[in-house]
Design a protein around this motif. Structure first.
Motif, PDB file in Angstrom:
ATOM      1  N   PRO A   1      26.593 -19.302   4.199  1.00  0.00           N
ATOM      2  CA  PRO A   1      25.593 -18.593   3.380  1.00  0.00           C
ATOM      3  C   PRO A   1      24.173 -18.730   3.918  1.00  0.00           C
ATOM      4  O   PRO A   1      23.360 -17.817   3.771  1.00  0.00           O
ATOM      5  CB  PRO A   1      25.732 -19.264   2.010  1.00  0.00           C
ATOM      6  CG  PRO A   1      27.096 -19.868   2.009  1.00  0.00           C
ATOM      7  CD  PRO A   1      27.349 -20.282   3.428  1.00  0.00           C
TER       8      PRO A   1
ATOM      9  N   TYR B   1      29.960 -13.397   4.212  1.00  0.00           N
ATOM     10  CA  TYR B   1      28.638 -12.835   3.971  1.00  0.00           C
ATOM     11  C   TYR B   1      28.199 -12.002   5.168  1.00  0.00           C
ATOM     12  O   TYR B   1      28.625 -12.250   6.300  1.00  0.00           O
ATOM     13  CB  TYR B   1      27.625 -13.966   3.735  1.00  0.00           C
ATOM     14  CG  TYR B   1      28.050 -14.948   2.688  1.00  0.00           C
ATOM     15  CD1 TYR B   1      27.747 -14.739   1.343  1.00  0.00           C
ATOM     16  CD2 TYR B   1      28.769 -16.086   3.044  1.00  0.00           C
ATOM     17  CE1 TYR B   1      28.147 -15.650   0.373  1.00  0.00           C
ATOM     18  CE2 TYR B   1      29.178 -17.001   2.080  1.00  0.00           C
ATOM     19  CZ  TYR B   1      28.874 -16.774   0.745  1.00  0.00           C
ATOM     20  OH  TYR B   1      29.272 -17.669  -0.207  1.00  0.00           O
TER      21      TYR B   1
ATOM     22  N   ALA C   1      26.698 -10.774   0.046  1.00  0.00           N
ATOM     23  CA  ALA C   1      28.088 -11.236   0.024  1.00  0.00           C
ATOM     24  C   ALA C   1      29.030 -10.059   0.264  1.00  0.00           C
ATOM     25  O   ALA C   1      28.921  -9.024  -0.389  1.00  0.00           O
ATOM     26  CB  ALA C   1      28.404 -11.897  -1.302  1.00  0.00           C
TER      27      ALA C   1
END
Length: 266
Positions: free
Chosen positions: A56, A74, A68
């Motif tokens: 992330p 992601y 996302a």
């Protein structure tokens, strides 16, 4: 009688020479097509890998958080640019624009080497355009669909090469079908956005490009036989790249439409 035999011998020798040249020409067509397919696959896989991250902290962010894709995946900055910004339309339609506006000019003005390089560049751009399939479908279903497409393509191309039936009339009809298919896809993309309509378009697309595979193969063969006597090797080399592009497009379109049926989503 000696003169007649000499003429027959010369005619037979010329026919044998054309057969040898035809085999070499078809090998060149399939070879360039295969290289183009490899370039496309590598480009699509590489771009998909760069567009997605499991970290992330490495993902592109918005005021509401990170981009996302799904749980545990992601989009990177490249992924956002390619799949979540207006640039996606450029990537999507760039190959089509090249076919309509660039390829003809390259064939008429470029050298055989330039045409070949142009085809490989097109294959790379096509790979970038197709990279999103690795984000949507499982790797297993992509490979499975590719193998099914390869078997179908080989069978159809072999038919086009060996059949005595003239497929030229079918080619005109199928090209009209391609235009209708593009219009239907654009309408469904921007207006209807219908899943069942997309499935119907995919079914028709598989049939159209299956027919075009056989037609293009016969046309490549007939074009070589008709022009081999002129001995213009530069033109024949350009024709090989043009034939490779035609078969490449048929293969990729069959693959993408079949993926709509066979592909399992992530």
């Amino acid at each position: 009688m000696a003169d007649v035999n000499t003429i027959r011998s010369a005619a037979g020798s010329r026919a044998a020479q054309i057969d040898v040249g035809l085999r070499a020409h078809m090998n060149k067509v399939y070879g360039q097509m295969s290289i183009g397919m490899l370039i496309t696959a590598l480009a699509a896989w590489a771009i998909a890998g760069l567009a997605v991250t499991a970290d992330p902290s490495a993902a592109a962010s918005t005021s509401e958080g990170v981009y996302a894709l799904r749980e545990g995946q992601y989009l990177t900055g490249l992924g956002v640019a390619l799949f979540a910004s207006p640039l996606k339309w450029v990537v999507m339609f760039a190959p089509l624009a090249f076919l309509f506006f660039g390829w003809g000019a390259l064939m008429s003005r470029g050298s055989a080497a330039a045409v070949q390089v142009g085809f490989f560049i097109f294959a790379a751009v096509m790979g970038i355009s197709m990279s999103s399939i690795f984000l949507v479908f499982t790797s297993f279903s992509i490979v499975q669909t590719f193998l099914v497409t390869a078997i179908a393509f080989a069978s159809l191309s072999l038919y086009g090469y060996t059949t005595k039936r003239d497929l030229s009339g079918m080619g005109t009809f199928l090209m009209m079908g391609v235009i209708g298919l593009i219009v239907a896809m654009l309408l469904n993309m921007f207006i209807f956005q219908s899943g069942p309509m997309m499935m119907a378009i995919s079914a028709i697309g598989v049939l159209i490009f299956a027919g075009l595979t056989a037609y293009y193969t016969q046309d490549i063969k007939a074009t070589y036989v008709a022009h081999a006597a002129h001995g213009d090797q530069e033109w024949l080399d350009k024709a090989a790249s043009d034939g490779a592009l035609s078969l490449y497009i048929s293969f990729l379109n069959m693959f993408q439409f079949l993926l709509m049926f066979m592909g399992q989503q992530e």
